[in-house]
Design an enzyme around this catalytic site. Structure first.
Site, short mmCIF file in Angstrom:
data_model
loop_
_atom_site.label_atom_id
_atom_site.label_comp_id
_atom_site.label_asym_id
_atom_site.label_seq_id
_atom_site.Cartn_x
_atom_site.Cartn_y
_atom_site.Cartn_z
N LYS A 154 -17.15 40.45 -36.88
CA LYS A 154 -18.39 40.19 -36.14
C LYS A 154 -18.67 41.41 -35.25
O LYS A 154 -18.06 41.58 -34.21
CB LYS A 154 -18.26 38.91 -35.30
CG LYS A 154 -19.58 38.43 -34.68
CD LYS A 154 -19.81 39.04 -33.33
CE LYS A 154 -21.12 38.58 -32.71
NZ LYS A 154 -21.62 39.52 -31.69
N GLU A 162 -8.40 42.71 -25.79
CA GLU A 162 -8.48 43.98 -25.07
C GLU A 162 -9.75 43.90 -24.24
O GLU A 162 -10.85 43.92 -24.77
CB GLU A 162 -8.52 45.15 -26.07
CG GLU A 162 -8.13 46.48 -25.42
CD GLU A 162 -9.31 47.19 -24.82
OE1 GLU A 162 -9.60 46.95 -23.61
OE2 GLU A 162 -9.95 47.97 -25.53
N CYS A 208 -13.70 51.32 -21.95
CA CYS A 208 -12.91 50.29 -21.27
C CYS A 208 -11.85 50.88 -20.37
O CYS A 208 -11.49 50.31 -19.34
CB CYS A 208 -12.27 49.36 -22.31
SG CYS A 208 -11.27 50.23 -23.54
#
Length: 680
Positions: free
Chosen positions: A362, A437, A471
């Site tokens: 996805k 994560e 991130c």
């Protein structure tokens, strides 16, 4: 396969006297009757029946067979839509790439389609029918893109839809869009069980925006739980065959994917930049890293199966042989973010397929383009149908059903803490294996003995690369008070020289923020910092005329940020650096660890002993010494605390997708009358 032209006519019908409706239908059928049929497709008329009462539809349908039969056409399909009244025209052409007249037929069909008028939300389009051979499919796209000219077409997404099918049962499945004036083909459907298919909800689409100019250039289906179920069932069906495919064959296919990615790197880099906004130079690095990831896991699965699978374990008992075996975890749900679209897909797809798992991927609805290309590449090199499926859509409608599906054994998610928490909650109901994560608020500690020129470069890379949408971005600078002024002077001067603009410009060093939502979010944090009393040294919204058309934010540096400020504590995910001073090593460590996150941290110092000591004390999964952000497919990636659970990359990334089995055999054939119970 014979080549032929066929014609489709669409009618938007509104409540009219039945004889008028029948007259319009007869004219449409008559218009199609002169076209030639192909081996998989016949001329037809599509009826769009918005606003027509059910009784009138049924009455009309009763006449369809008689009308169409009189012209020798098949029964006409009827589409129920919510579109506005109008008429438009489509052309179909059956393409066989080896035929010399294919281009002429394409050009003729396109010219005919251009004569149609847009109606409501629906526009003229060209249909390409390419038969069963995947080579024809690829050749059709390659033929369409560089040779066709779409002059005169006025389309809301500045392009033309290309509709393709394998057969009549898949008719009207939108496959790709070619924007005007480009050679780019953007796929626009779900990839399930080896086929490009329409979403079960054909009326809902998600617009894809180029953040450099705020223009819609594409759209993908807003998928549904039913789409997810179809993809999961396809993956479940493919699992027994794929999981027992020899590791050598799986490795061969992974290397073939890597090679195809490298061959198409220039094209994929452009797609990534248009979709995400990052400079093309960065996109090309991402594409190369994605290919390297597939190559690494091709090697790693062979190593594991050779060195570790079925390996004897010494359990200290000569009467038994104990072995460890590795098995595929099962069907995997892979949910990826928008900041590194193809690379994040590779981080999950490569180890999953190497391990023998099948997968449903996805992608982010904001950046879906290259994930669909990865599916196409996998199919092209021979990955069996159902092994890799890609479903587009929103998180609530697609991501949630994927993470909670009872037939999904493993979920791997990269994204925000809030969404990751929801993914984990839905997955826990069926006790799934989950890897998360979830980002961070990473510190960069600058000691008084640091090389300030190198520190300035690494610190800027750590917060301004990819527009700060990383991130692990080192967004909190903890700098010794004795060197702060000198370091910040260097950084502010350099930050003001960074060139912003479209990532397709080779001279650009920073692109736009990925979307309007993220753009406004980052600006709200900048405003919060100003209101809280932090000193804005540079940055904010880009207001220059040439940048105001996109979601651009200047490289931003705040000084005098206190540890209780919102901009210090919360992940901004943009090009915003917050600076705080320290006096002692102990204070620096305390400031660095005073966060709910724990993904990464950087240490800048020429004192090796101190670097190693501080690295040991920091609560983070990744520590960089005299650098920031270097990432290697061979090394583990993941964080402490709310930055996630589990590790990606390296051998640890493969272990995520393997189940470990103990096999113990009693081999002491000399034992007599062992009995079933403990003997004294």
């Amino acid at each position: 396969m014979a080549q032929s032209n066929t014609k489709q006519i669409s009618l938007w019908l509104t409540p009219l006297p039945l004889d008028a409706t029948q007259s319009a239908l007869r004219k449409a059928v008559e218009s199609t009757a002169g076209a030639h049929s192909g081996p998989h497709f016949e001329p037809h008329v599509t009826l769009h029946t918005a606003h027509i009462p059910e009784a009138e539809i049924q009455s009309l349908l009763s006449k369809v067979k008689d009308i169409s039969a009189s012209f020798g056409a098949h029964t006409l399909p009827v589409h129920f839509t919510g579109l506005k009244t109008g008429t438009t025209r489509h052309q179909s052409v059956l393409v066989e790439a080896q035929k010399s007249d294919s281009l002429l037929k394409l050009k003729t069909a396109t010219s005919a389609a251009l004569g149609g008028q847009p109606a409501g939300e629906y526009y003229p389009h060209l249909s390409v029918w390419y038969g069963e051979d995947n080579n024809h499919r690829q050749a059709a796209f390659k033929t369409l893109s560089p040779k066709m000219h779409w002059d005169g077409l006025h389309y809301i997404a500045t392009g033309i839809d290309v509709v393709c099918t394998d057969g009549p049962e898949e008719a009207w499945t939108p496959i790709a869009r070619i924007p005007l004036g480009t050679n780019h083909v953007f796929r626009m459907s779900q990839f399930i069980n080896g086929h490009w298919v329409a979403s079960t909800d054909r009326s809902s689409w998600v617009s894809v925006v180029n953040p450099a100019n705020k223009q819609i250039f594409h759209a993908v289906p807003a998928g549904t739980a039913a789409d997810i179920d179809a993809a999961v069932q396809a993956a479940k069906k493919a699992l027994p065959g794929w999981s027992t495919t020899p590791a050598e064959e799986r490795a061969r296919l992974l290397r073939a994917i890597a090679e195809k990615i490298k061959q198409r790197s220039a094209e994929l880099g452009v797609y990534e930049t248009v979709d995400n906004g990052k400079p093309l130079k960065e996109s090309l690095l991402d594409i190369a890293d994605a290919a390297a990831c597939f190559e690494y896991y091709a090697d790693e699965i062979l190593r594991v199966m050779k060195e570790e699978d079925n390996k004897l374990i010494d359990v200290g008992n000569p009467s038994v042989e104990c072995r460890v075996q590795y098995h595929a975890a099962g069907v995997c749900g892979l949910i990826i973010p928008w900041n590194y679209p193809l690379l994040m897909a590779a981080w999950k797809v490569a180890p999953a397929l190497a391990a023998g798992c099948t997968a449903v991927l996805k992608p982010s609805e904001i950046t879906p383009v290259t994930a669909l290309e990865l599916a196409a590449i996998a199919a092209e090199v021979g990955v069996p149908a159902g092994v890799l499926n890609v479903v587009n859509g929103l998180g609530t409608n697609v991501g949630a059903p994927l993470s909670s599906h009872p037939d999904v054994a493993k979920v791997a998610f990269t994204g925000s803490v809030a969404t990751g928490s929801r993914v984990a909650q839905t997955a826990v109901a069926t006790i799934k294996n989950v890897t998360l994560e979830l980002g961070g608020k990473s510190p960069i500690i600058v000691f008084e003995d640091a090389d300030l020129d190198q520190t300035a470069d690494w610190a800027m890379l750590g917060i301004f690369f990819n527009q700060g949408q990383v991130c692990s971005a080192t967004s909190r600078m903890i700098v010794h008070s004795s060197v702060k002024e000198k370091l910040l002077a260097k950084m502010v001067e350099a930050a003001k020289k960074i060139k912003l603009g479209s990532g397709l410009d080779d001279t650009v060093e920073m692109g736009p923020i990925v979307s309007e939502v993220q753009y406004r979010r980052v600006l709200s944090y900048i405003q919060a910092g100003v209101e809280a009393g932090a000193q804005l040294l540079c940055g904010g919204a880009a207001t220059q005329d040439d940048l105001s058309q996109g979601f651009f934010i200047l490289p931003t540096i705040f000084d005098n940020v206190s540890a209780d400020m919102k901009i210090w504590k919360e992940e901004i995910f943009g090009p915003v650096l917050c600076v705080h001073t320290f006096e002692s090593e102990e204070e620096a460590i305390k400031l660095a660890n005073d966060t709910s996150y724990g993904l990464a941290a950087a240490i800048m110092s020429t004192n090796t002993a101190r670097c190693n000591r501080v690295a040991r004390a920091l609560e983070a999964g990744i520590i960089w010494i005299n650098s920031s952000q270097p990432t290697f497919v061979q090394a583990p990636w993941g964080g402490f605390k709310t930055s996630g659970h589990g590790r990606e990359l390296g051998p640890w990334g493969l272990q995520n997708y393997l189940e470990v089995k103990q096999v113990t055999a009693w081999v002491d054939k000399e034992a007599k009358n062992w009995g079933w119970y403990i003997k004294n």
